[in-house]
Design an enzyme around this catalytic site. Sequence first.
Site, short mmCIF file in Angstrom:
data_model
loop_
_atom_site.label_atom_id
_atom_site.label_comp_id
_atom_site.label_asym_id
_atom_site.label_seq_id
_atom_site.Cartn_x
_atom_site.Cartn_y
_atom_site.Cartn_z
N SER A 140 -3.97 -9.36 13.88
CA SER A 140 -4.06 -8.66 15.06
C SER A 140 -4.10 -7.11 14.59
O SER A 140 -3.44 -6.64 13.60
CB SER A 140 -2.86 -8.70 15.93
OG SER A 140 -2.74 -7.50 16.99
N LYS A 167 2.68 -10.18 12.46
CA LYS A 167 1.41 -10.08 11.88
C LYS A 167 1.29 -9.29 10.64
O LYS A 167 0.39 -9.61 9.82
CB LYS A 167 0.46 -9.81 13.06
CG LYS A 167 0.36 -10.79 14.06
CD LYS A 167 -0.22 -12.05 13.80
CE LYS A 167 -0.67 -13.00 15.03
NZ LYS A 167 -1.23 -14.12 14.47
#
Length: 245
Positions: A140, A167
Amino acid sequence: MNSVLITGANRSIGLETVKQISKKGLFVYLGSRDLEKGKTAVKELNEQGFENIQAIEIDVTSHDSILAAKQVIEREQGKLDILINNAGILGANPQQASNTPIENIREIFDTNFFGVINVTQVFLELLKKSKSPRISNITSGLASLTLHNIPDWKYYGIKTAGYGTSKAALNAYTIALAHELKELSFKVNVIDPGYTATDFNHHSGPLTVESAASFIVKHTLTDENAPTGKFFSNDIEDETEESPW
């Protein structure tokens, strides 16, 4: 025929990625935690004319499930050419750094970080049997520590103690893995499909699943001259499409 495993692929970006890769003539294992949902997705895809797709049960938080999926692919294909670690969860919001329960953060990491590591380590044996193995870890834009420190970045105000940090950890793991495999024919990258309108974010994103999947496919189905250990983002308006870490 080259084979592909996509985790979390029975809906949204994962499902669209299955469609687009199927069109390229590859055999796709549509990974789903719930096998029945996976089979339903494959049935609908077959009715739409998509071929060479098979549902496979894989829960990235269960080592036994991952091993079982590996055994199926090994028996049927003997190898795996492409692994797309797409399965992920957002977790409950808000995610304040000061008071988000550690159990909530741990649950997010179990899927987004430890789950990816587990799947990758289990399938490395089959990937090493491919002539051009690829590992794409879906990340992301919220994983970029650099962008999070730029006040005029359009997503500067979105800080998530669980999702974004999981992430970012995934990005760091990918760098380590790409470095370890750099002398082989592997291409290992993290790919941010961009802020896409999906059930994941109550369809608030400006991008389409078609655009997101196309971006993933572009940076996964690459030749031997493609880079490895990179962070590509569909939100970066630059010809390299590389995001700062």
